[in-house]
Design a protein around this motif. Structure first.
Motif, PDB file in Angstrom:
ATOM      1  N   ARG A  29       0.808  -1.217   0.000  1.00  0.00           N
ATOM      2  CA  ARG A  29       0.000   0.000   0.000  1.00  0.00           C
ATOM      3  C   ARG A  29       0.841   1.267   0.000  1.00  0.00           C
ATOM      4  O   ARG A  29       0.509   2.247  -0.704  1.00  0.00           O
ATOM      5  CB  ARG A  29      -0.946   0.002   1.209  1.00  0.00           C
ATOM      6  CG  ARG A  29      -1.781   1.277   1.363  1.00  0.00           C
ATOM      7  CD  ARG A  29      -2.723   1.450   0.196  1.00  0.00           C
ATOM      8  NE  ARG A  29      -3.474   2.695   0.255  1.00  0.00           N
ATOM      9  CZ  ARG A  29      -3.080   3.845  -0.302  1.00  0.00           C
ATOM     10  NH1 ARG A  29      -1.907   3.915  -0.950  1.00  0.00           N
ATOM     11  NH2 ARG A  29      -3.832   4.928  -0.210  1.00  0.00           N
ATOM     12  N   LYS A  30       1.928   1.298   0.725  1.00  0.00           N
ATOM     13  CA  LYS A  30       2.720   2.530   0.829  1.00  0.00           C
ATOM     14  C   LYS A  30       3.442   2.876  -0.467  1.00  0.00           C
ATOM     15  O   LYS A  30       3.963   3.987  -0.619  1.00  0.00           O
ATOM     16  CB  LYS A  30       3.723   2.424   1.972  1.00  0.00           C
ATOM     17  CG  LYS A  30       4.771   1.341   1.805  1.00  0.00           C
ATOM     18  CD  LYS A  30       5.679   1.286   3.025  1.00  0.00           C
ATOM     19  CE  LYS A  30       6.726   0.184   2.901  1.00  0.00           C
ATOM     20  NZ  LYS A  30       7.604   0.141   4.104  1.00  0.00           N
ATOM     21  N   GLN A  34      -3.853   6.105  -3.949  1.00  0.00           N
ATOM     22  CA  GLN A  34      -5.175   5.643  -3.515  1.00  0.00           C
ATOM     23  C   GLN A  34      -5.979   5.051  -4.683  1.00  0.00           C
ATOM     24  O   GLN A  34      -6.657   4.034  -4.501  1.00  0.00           O
ATOM     25  CB  GLN A  34      -5.963   6.802  -2.886  1.00  0.00           C
ATOM     26  CG  GLN A  34      -7.360   6.382  -2.432  1.00  0.00           C
ATOM     27  CD  GLN A  34      -8.042   7.425  -1.583  1.00  0.00           C
ATOM     28  OE1 GLN A  34      -7.417   8.037  -0.717  1.00  0.00           O
ATOM     29  NE2 GLN A  34      -9.339   7.632  -1.798  1.00  0.00           N
ATOM     30  N   ARG A  76     -10.447   1.151   4.950  1.00  0.00           N
ATOM     31  CA  ARG A  76      -9.327   1.700   5.737  1.00  0.00           C
ATOM     32  C   ARG A  76      -8.006   1.527   5.002  1.00  0.00           C
ATOM     33  O   ARG A  76      -7.134   2.396   5.053  1.00  0.00           O
ATOM     34  CB  ARG A  76      -9.275   1.037   7.109  1.00  0.00           C
ATOM     35  CG  ARG A  76     -10.430   1.416   8.027  1.00  0.00           C
ATOM     36  CD  ARG A  76     -10.184   0.945   9.456  1.00  0.00           C
ATOM     37  NE  ARG A  76     -11.274   1.369  10.323  1.00  0.00           N
ATOM     38  CZ  ARG A  76     -12.331   0.610  10.624  1.00  0.00           C
ATOM     39  NH1 ARG A  76     -12.418  -0.612  10.128  1.00  0.00           N
ATOM     40  NH2 ARG A  76     -13.288   1.073  11.406  1.00  0.00           N
ATOM     41  N   LEU A  77      -7.863   0.403   4.312  1.00  0.00           N
ATOM     42  CA  LEU A  77      -6.639   0.175   3.545  1.00  0.00           C
ATOM     43  C   LEU A  77      -6.501   1.206   2.428  1.00  0.00           C
ATOM     44  O   LEU A  77      -5.434   1.786   2.224  1.00  0.00           O
ATOM     45  CB  LEU A  77      -6.661  -1.238   2.947  1.00  0.00           C
ATOM     46  CG  LEU A  77      -5.545  -1.559   1.948  1.00  0.00           C
ATOM     47  CD1 LEU A  77      -4.204  -1.589   2.654  1.00  0.00           C
ATOM     48  CD2 LEU A  77      -5.816  -2.878   1.248  1.00  0.00           C
ATOM     49  N   CYS A  80      -6.377   4.887   4.219  1.00  0.00           N
ATOM     50  CA  CYS A  80      -5.386   5.047   5.302  1.00  0.00           C
ATOM     51  C   CYS A  80      -5.951   5.839   6.487  1.00  0.00           C
ATOM     52  O   CYS A  80      -5.210   6.571   7.164  1.00  0.00           O
ATOM     53  CB  CYS A  80      -4.120   5.723   4.786  1.00  0.00           C
ATOM     54  SG  CYS A  80      -3.270   4.786   3.485  1.00  0.00           S
TER      55      CYS A  80
END
Length: 200
Positions: A29-30, A34, A76-77, A80
């Protein structure tokens, strides 16, 4: 399918596979934005939550809550957000329907396709247009004939049947939505309607 038709085994399997996909996406994810994260979640997680979800109509809130928790994890993933932030507000920002409304959406989409000759015969045969015995205002309302009380079991299983649920949900829609002339317009109007009138 279990002998009590609770579909809990199916729900548990769906939650497990979707959660696994979310955890895998979480590892990268990082490194992605999005929009990319949302595309991956749709491809590998929410697609599992939506598959065959019309079968889940009428299940207890406790069963649907398991799927809702997985969707919340996906939200939420993607965004964030912290765990103490209102997930419902974040879901609305993403323009996602909650699980219970996604189930209703799928049922009504199938119903629309049946009424417009876009569904297989085995589904089409389950529904009938409402035709009053004499000319009434309801004649032009594009309503469906609900099953008679003698045809419908009054227990938990009967109310979940497509032939019972579909007419009830369809007839409760505003005429403008029932009268939509394309699938695209129907889906757009229905989604807006469900956002403004969420299921309890």
């Amino acid at each position: 399918m279990d002998k009590h038709m609770t579909l809990l085994t199916h729900i548990n399997n769906v939650c497990r596979s979707a959660s696994y996909a979310i955890s895998k996406i979480g590892r990268i994810r990082k490194f992605i934005d999005q929009a990319t994260a949302e595309r991956l979640v749709h491809a590998f997680a929410t697609s599992r939550l939506d598959a065959n979800n019309s079968l889940l109509y009428g299940l207890p809130k406790t069963a649907i809550a398991k799927l809702q928790r997985v969707q919340n994890s996906a939200i939420r993933l993607i965004t964030c957000v912290k765990r103490d932030q209102d997930i419902n507000a974040v879901r609305r920002d993403l323009h996602w329907l909650p699980i219970r409304d996604r189930i209703v959406f799928k049922l009504l989409l199938i119903t629309y396709k049946i009424r417009h000759g876009l569904a297989p015969a085995y589904l089409t045969d389950l529904l009938m247009d409402y035709i009053p015995t004499r000319t009434l205002r309801s004649s032009s309302q594009y309503l469906l004939q609900p099953p008679s009380s003698r045809e419908v079991a009054t227990d938990y299983y009967g109310k979940r049947a497509f032939s019972v649920a579909a007419p009830s949900l369809w007839n409760s829609l505003p005429l403008a939505i029932r009268n939509a002339d394309t699938v695209y317009k129907f889906k757009r109007q229905l989604k807006t309607h469900l956002f403004n009138n969420p299921s309890d």
